[in-house]
Each structure stands twice: as C-alpha cells, then as structure tokens.
Design a protein around this motif. Structure first.
Motif, PDB file in Angstrom:
ATOM      1  N   VAL A  76      12.966  -6.666   3.500  1.00  0.00           N
ATOM      2  CA  VAL A  76      11.632  -7.197   3.244  1.00  0.00           C
ATOM      3  C   VAL A  76      11.519  -8.660   3.665  1.00  0.00           C
ATOM      4  CG1 VAL A  76      11.121  -5.613   1.348  1.00  0.00           C
ATOM      5  CG2 VAL A  76      12.268  -7.788   0.863  1.00  0.00           C
ATOM      6  N   ALA A  77      12.637  -9.256   4.082  1.00  0.00           N
ATOM      7  CA  ALA A  77      12.613 -10.663   4.490  1.00  0.00           C
ATOM      8  C   ALA A  77      13.763 -10.943   5.444  1.00  0.00           C
ATOM      9  CB  ALA A  77      12.712 -11.576   3.267  1.00  0.00           C
ATOM     10  N   GLN A  78      13.689 -12.076   6.098  1.00  0.00           N
ATOM     11  CA  GLN A  78      14.755 -12.508   6.990  1.00  0.00           C
ATOM     12  C   GLN A  78      15.931 -13.018   6.159  1.00  0.00           C
ATOM     13  OE1 GLN A  78      14.417 -12.214  10.310  1.00  0.00           O
ATOM     14  NE2 GLN A  78      16.493 -12.953  10.740  1.00  0.00           N
ATOM     15  N   PRO A  79      17.178 -12.633   6.456  1.00  0.00           N
ATOM     16  CA  PRO A  79      18.334 -13.167   5.729  1.00  0.00           C
ATOM     17  C   PRO A  79      18.379 -14.687   5.799  1.00  0.00           C
ATOM     18  CG  PRO A  79      18.986 -11.318   7.110  1.00  0.00           C
ATOM     19  CD  PRO A  79      17.573 -11.655   7.490  1.00  0.00           C
ATOM     20  N   GLY A  80      18.824 -15.292   4.701  1.00  0.00           N
ATOM     21  CA  GLY A  80      18.911 -16.741   4.648  1.00  0.00           C
ATOM     22  C   GLY A  80      17.632 -17.412   4.212  1.00  0.00           C
ATOM     23  N   GLY A  81      16.600 -16.629   3.939  1.00  0.00           N
ATOM     24  CA  GLY A  81      15.317 -17.201   3.528  1.00  0.00           C
ATOM     25  C   GLY A  81      15.201 -17.272   2.018  1.00  0.00           C
ATOM     26  N   GLU A  82      14.188 -16.604   1.485  1.00  0.00           N
ATOM     27  CA  GLU A  82      13.929 -16.649   0.048  1.00  0.00           C
ATOM     28  C   GLU A  82      15.070 -16.011  -0.750  1.00  0.00           C
ATOM     29  OE1 GLU A  82      10.607 -15.085  -3.229  1.00  0.00           O
ATOM     30  OE2 GLU A  82      10.446 -14.548  -1.099  1.00  0.00           O
ATOM     31  N   ARG A  83      15.411 -16.647  -1.872  1.00  0.00           N
ATOM     32  CA  ARG A  83      16.461 -16.119  -2.744  1.00  0.00           C
ATOM     33  C   ARG A  83      15.845 -15.221  -3.810  1.00  0.00           C
ATOM     34  NH1 ARG A  83      17.927 -20.052  -0.098  1.00  0.00           N
ATOM     35  NH2 ARG A  83      20.093 -20.542   0.380  1.00  0.00           N
ATOM     36  N   VAL A  84      16.380 -14.011  -3.926  1.00  0.00           N
ATOM     37  CA  VAL A  84      15.900 -13.042  -4.902  1.00  0.00           C
ATOM     38  C   VAL A  84      17.111 -12.515  -5.663  1.00  0.00           C
ATOM     39  CG1 VAL A  84      14.703 -10.861  -5.272  1.00  0.00           C
ATOM     40  CG2 VAL A  84      13.964 -12.392  -3.435  1.00  0.00           C
ATOM     41  N   TYR A  85      17.051 -12.586  -6.991  1.00  0.00           N
ATOM     42  CA  TYR A  85      18.213 -12.195  -7.801  1.00  0.00           C
ATOM     43  C   TYR A  85      18.425 -10.689  -7.730  1.00  0.00           C
ATOM     44  CZ  TYR A  85      21.529 -12.261 -11.658  1.00  0.00           C
ATOM     45  OH  TYR A  85      22.667 -12.145 -12.428  1.00  0.00           O
ATOM     46  N   CYS A  86      19.569 -10.287  -7.227  1.00  0.00           N
ATOM     47  CA  CYS A  86      19.861  -8.865  -7.018  1.00  0.00           C
ATOM     48  C   CYS A  86      21.364  -8.633  -7.073  1.00  0.00           C
ATOM     49  CB  CYS A  86      19.300  -8.421  -5.673  1.00  0.00           C
ATOM     50  SG  CYS A  86      19.738  -6.726  -5.256  1.00  0.00           S
ATOM     51  N   SER A  87      21.806  -7.811  -8.019  1.00  0.00           N
ATOM     52  CA  SER A  87      23.232  -7.563  -8.212  1.00  0.00           C
ATOM     53  C   SER A  87      23.866  -6.816  -7.052  1.00  0.00           C
ATOM     54  CB  SER A  87      23.446  -6.773  -9.507  1.00  0.00           C
ATOM     55  OG  SER A  87      22.940  -7.487 -10.617  1.00  0.00           O
ATOM     56  N   THR A  88      23.050  -6.159  -6.243  1.00  0.00           N
ATOM     57  CA  THR A  88      23.566  -5.467  -5.067  1.00  0.00           C
ATOM     58  C   THR A  88      24.237  -6.445  -4.103  1.00  0.00           C
ATOM     59  OG1 THR A  88      21.928  -3.691  -5.188  1.00  0.00           O
ATOM     60  CG2 THR A  88      22.874  -4.135  -3.038  1.00  0.00           C
TER      61      THR A  88
END
Length: 580
Positions: free
Chosen positions: A404-416
């Motif tokens: 859903v986004a480019q890596p290295g952009g917005e930080r989203v908390y996700c245990s995966t």
C-alpha cells in the motif's frame, strides 16, 4: 489466538430481558474468589539420550522415542506430539531446544533451552523445563448501593477481564449469571453461567469454548490478587541479591538515587487498590545505574526466577539479534534485500516496491505492506494472520501481502515486519533463530531459562511474545547503554547501537529507530532523550543515556490503556526525580 478465551466468552453473550426477576443477592458471594487451571505440559524433567552403536534413543517422563542423527544434529518427536527436541553434539555436551505442545491458554508452542551433560558411557542427561500452561481467574464481588452485586474479573495471565468487562453477578436458586458490557455495549449481556454451592463455598463458572468449569473458592487478604499481601510494615528498600548472572549489585546511595523517593514509589505500587479491571497491575520493577542493579521488586506473587511474557518488547530483541549476527560476521545489514534473499527466483511481475524492500525497512516498520496491527481489516494484521490457517507459513503469508506504500516511507506498526526480518536473518545465517539467539546473546550475556514462541511451521516468531526472567530481559537495555558490550564482551558494534536507537522517523507520535522507541523525558528542568523496548500489558525497558540509567517494568494490564503508565508516568514522575 491471543483473544481465544475472550472470544469464547463473548460468543455466548445473550441480551438480558428488560425486567430482572428477584434474585438471591446472598452475602456469601461478596468478597474475592479465585480459580486456577493447569493444562500441563506433563512431559518435563530429566531427558536422557542414550547411544547404542550407531543408534540413539531418548527417554523422558516414562516415554521413549527413537532419535534421528544427521551429522552432529540429533532430533526426535514423542508419540502424540507431546514434545520434541533438536540439538547438536558440542564436545562432551549436547545443546539444543525442547518444543512443548501447543498451549491451551495462548494457542502457541514454545521452545526452551536444554543442555545435556555426559552422565556415563554413551549417556547424556539434562533438564527439560517447559513453560507452564496455566490460567488464573479472580472475581471480586461487592454490594452496590442499589443492592445488586457488582463484579469484575482479573486475569494476570492475559487480562481477559478487560475484554469481557463484567458488571454484575446474579444468584437465584443456586444458579449464577455473570453479566457485562463487552466492547462498550449499551445493554448488559450474559457472559457466563454457573452455580453456587453455599455449603462448600464453591462458585463454579462455565467458561464457554474451554470444556472446563472453573471452581472459584474464597480468597483472603494474602492472595496474589493484591500487590504485596502480608507486608508486615511499610516498605523498606533492600539491595538486590547478587545471583551470579552477570549483574553487579549496588546501593541506591552509592549510585546517587534518593532512597526515600524510591521507597515512596514502591509503597505506592504496593498500596494500589485492586478496585476494578483497570487497576494498575505491576509485576516487577527494576532499576540499574552505572551498570549496577540497585532496585529489584516483585509484586502479585511473581519472583525473579519466573519467566515473564514480554509481548512486543521482544521486537527489540530482533534488532539486537540482527546486530549480533553482523558482529559475528554474517553478511547481513539494513541494505539486505528482502525478496531477493527469501525467494529462490523473483517473478517477472513482482511489484517493484517489493523488489526494493530491504531489511532496514522491516526493522523500521516501513515495509509498505498492508499490515497495520490497529486495523482489523488489514490482511497483515497480527491477529488476522495468526487466526487464519490457510497459510501456516507466516513468512510466505507476509511475502504475499499486498503493498500500500513505497518501502522506507510511512511507518506503520505491524508485527509481521520484525517476524519477516527474523526470516531474512535465518536465511542469511543458515542457522535456526533459536540457535543464533542462544549462541550470540543468551550464553554470552548469562541468560537463565527462557521460552521462545513459535510459528505453526516451527520457526521462532520474532513479532513478540518471548518470555524471560526480568533481570535477563533488562540486560538488553544495559547492552545498548554500554554501546554493545556486556561485562566486557562485545555483542554488538557501537555503530549498530547508535543506528538502532537513533530516531529514524515518527511512529504513533513517537520517535522510532530499528525496533526501538524513542521518547523525551523531563528531568530537573531539562529534557533528556531516551529509548525503550515496549510491549502490551506494561512491559518496558527504558534507557536514559545521560543519566547512565536503565529502568525495567513488567505488568499484567494487557490490552488496557493503563499499560502506558510505566513509561509515561512512573518513570518521569517517580523514578527520574529520585536520580541525582
């Protein structure tokens, strides 16, 4: 998995009739009630491996199994999947891990370390100490002003009481109903039913989905429900004991921490009234300054030898383990590509964003996956992933997630993200994560027993949930404060410590590095930068470099907003002001 009991209770909820019939609000129900169930595992104790020529056999708890050998690796599984072992021959020892059956309380399996020593010709013995699978429930019943019986449930293991949100208990003709407003419902619903045996003072509650009746008995003022039962006098500080685990101990005075202030703080924790399901439940509080342990207190029946669930605080361990592997010579780093490392061949139509994803993106929660743990509709949400059974390989599950986004952009908390980072690490090193952890961290840092939770396919789950003794898990904070060394041993490079703890972006309004949170704390009209590992329930290890200070607090307020109190209130308002 983590919400199994709460879900089972809610599944049987029934809307109450508008008019409640007269009931027997007998005074016998008023007070504290406690019930505990133990689900095993019963296979534990001395494990013996015997070599007879080219063949091996294993014996434990009256059971036997044939052992497979491949080079210096030995493995076996008990019939009925009652446990398994994998280890390696290392000189005169056999070192490995025991995997216990899936736990009834959490749905997870755990791996615990085992060391077998030579005990005679062709014979090795060691102790298997699996994580105990038990569940404790408390019911606190009080009479309200209108005559009804108010009730709340506390559960130190998983805090299911917060999820079911009990409000009242009703008794009529020996039958009991527990009523609540789960999820903020407007009307009370029936959560569970049972019976009351007044003669034997036994309150039996049926827990749906468990196949068990929990028999509650009256508990007194010495119950572990209370923070420090039976304390004969006001709290007085005592120096922590030296236990030969690598922690030097000292006094508050020697390390310039005000004793009176610390005593007031601990007394406050002891005096915490267990008035409702949201009451603060602190299990342990430890403080180290100048590399020396100066405070170690346990509450609610816990002690320093018991393993504690660190939940997502163990995510920071993933960052530490990656750094330890780098220090050990593994060709891995933030720039390591995720897909090119884990896939045998990259499909021609692979999303370019996935091609660009690096290990650093996973460690900084900036993978770009659709995997927000706060969004139950996100396919990568931890509960969604762990609840599905179509894909038991959670590495594969993660790799197949939509972007859903480019890596290295917005930080989203996700245990995966940290879990997949563990997969990258294992692929690069060619070593199981439990072996890397034991070799690179647990042994050189003098850890005692520990329990690593596993994925369905058997790999260690690096998204959180590992269990450690509080003194051991706190060592990770001291390791970072020391610039990557523990008692003179280099575990991480100083550069990795700096890169891991430096703010790399914002996450939930806080600084975030490589799986370490950042926060600014007030101290004597100043603002001091700090970083910490944090997990559900109130598990925190906070490092304040300018004060040469490490604070570790462990609790049982799982899923409750009061879990943030240790880092947001206790540390800045009670501990830091005591530091001179």
């Amino acid at each position: 998995m983590r919400k199994a009991l709460a879900s089972a209770l809610l599944a049987c909820a029934m809307t109450l009739p508008t008019s409640l019939a007269a009931q027997d609000a007998k005074p016998e129900l008023v007070g504290l009630w406690a019930a505990k169930k133990r689900f095993g595992p019963d296979v534990r104790g001395t494990l013996t491996l015997v070599r007879d020529g080219a063949k091996w056999r294993a014996e434990i708890a009256g059971r036997e199994a044939a052992v497979e050998q491949a080079g210096d690796t030995l493995r076996f599984t008990l019939p009925g999947e009652r446990g398994s072992f994998r280890g390696r021959i290392e000189g005169t020892r056999i070192r490995g891990h025991w995997v216990q059956p899936r736990m009834a309380t959490s749905g997870m399996r755990f791996s615990t370390p085992v060391v077998l020593e030579a005990a005679g010709p062709s014979q090795w013995r060691g102790e298997v100490r699996p994580l105990d699978d038990s569940f404790t429930l408390y019911l606190k019943v009080d009479r309200e002003a209108d005559g009804r019986l108010g009730v709340f449930m506390r559960n130190p293991d998983r805090n299911v009481g917060r999820n079911v949100d009990l409000k009242h208990i009703e008794l009529k003709d020996g039958r009991v109903r527990l009523l609540g407003k789960p999820g903020g419902m407007a009307e009370e619903v029936e959560i569970a039913t049972g019976s009351f045996d007044a003669e034997n003072k036994l309150l039996s509650i049926v827990i749906p989905g468990r196949g068990n009746t929990y028999d509650f008995e009256p508990a007194d003022a010495l119950s572990d429900f209370y923070p420090r039962p039976g304390l004969p006098a006001p709290y007085a500080w005592r120096a922590p004991l030296a236990k030969g685990d690598g922690w030097p101990v000292s006094t508050l005075a020697a390390e310039k921490i005000d004793r009176a202030a610390i005593e007031r703080f601990v007394q406050m924790l002891i005096d915490e009234p267990m008035a409702n399901v949201h009451s603060q439940e602190i299990h342990a509080v430890l403080v180290a300054r100048h590399g020396r342990l100066v405070l170690e207190e346990y509450l609610h029946g816990t002690d320093g030898d018991a393993l504690h669930d660190t939940r997502s605080a163990a995510k920071s361990l993933t960052s530490v383990l990656v750094g330890a592997a780098m220090q050990d010579g593994a060709r891995i780093g933030p720039e390591t590509p995720v897909y090119a490392t884990l896939e045998k061949a990259l499909p021609a139509d692979l999303d370019p964003r996935k091609r660009a994803m690096t290990l650093g993106d996973l460690l900084s929660m900036a993978s770009g996956f659709h995997c927000d743990d706060r969004d139950p509709k996100a396919p990568g949400n931890e509960d969604v992933m762990q609840s599905q059974d179509a894909q038991p390989d959670w590495y594969r599950y993660a790799l197949d997630l939509p972007m859903v986004a480019q890596p290295g952009g917005e930080r989203v908390y996700c245990s995966t993200n940290p879990n997949l980072a563990g997969g990258v690490l294992a692929k690069v090193t060619g070593e199981p994560i439990e072996d890397s952890f034991d070799r690179l961290i647990a042994r050189p840092m003098q850890f005692g027993p520990y329990a690593l939770n596993l994925q369905p396919t058997g790999e260690v789950y690096m998204g959180g949930g590992a269990q450690f003794r509080p003194r051991d898990f706190m060592k990770l904070g001291q390791l970072m404060l020391n610039g990557g060394t523990w008692q003179g041993k280099r575990i991480l490079s100083a550069d990795w410590v700096q890169r891991s703890t430096a703010p790399r972006g914002q996450l939930r309004g806080l600084h975030y590095g490589y799986l370490w949170w950042g926060i600014d704390l007030p101290w004597q009209a100043q603002t001091l930068p700090a970083y910490y590992a944090a997990g559900n329930g109130g598990q925190v290890v906070i490092v304040v470099p300018k004060l040469d200070l490490v604070v570790a607090i462990f609790g049982g307020n799982y899923g409750d907003k009061v879990m943030y109190v240790p880092q947001e209130k206790y540390t800045p308002e009670h501990i830091l002001p005591a530091v001179r």
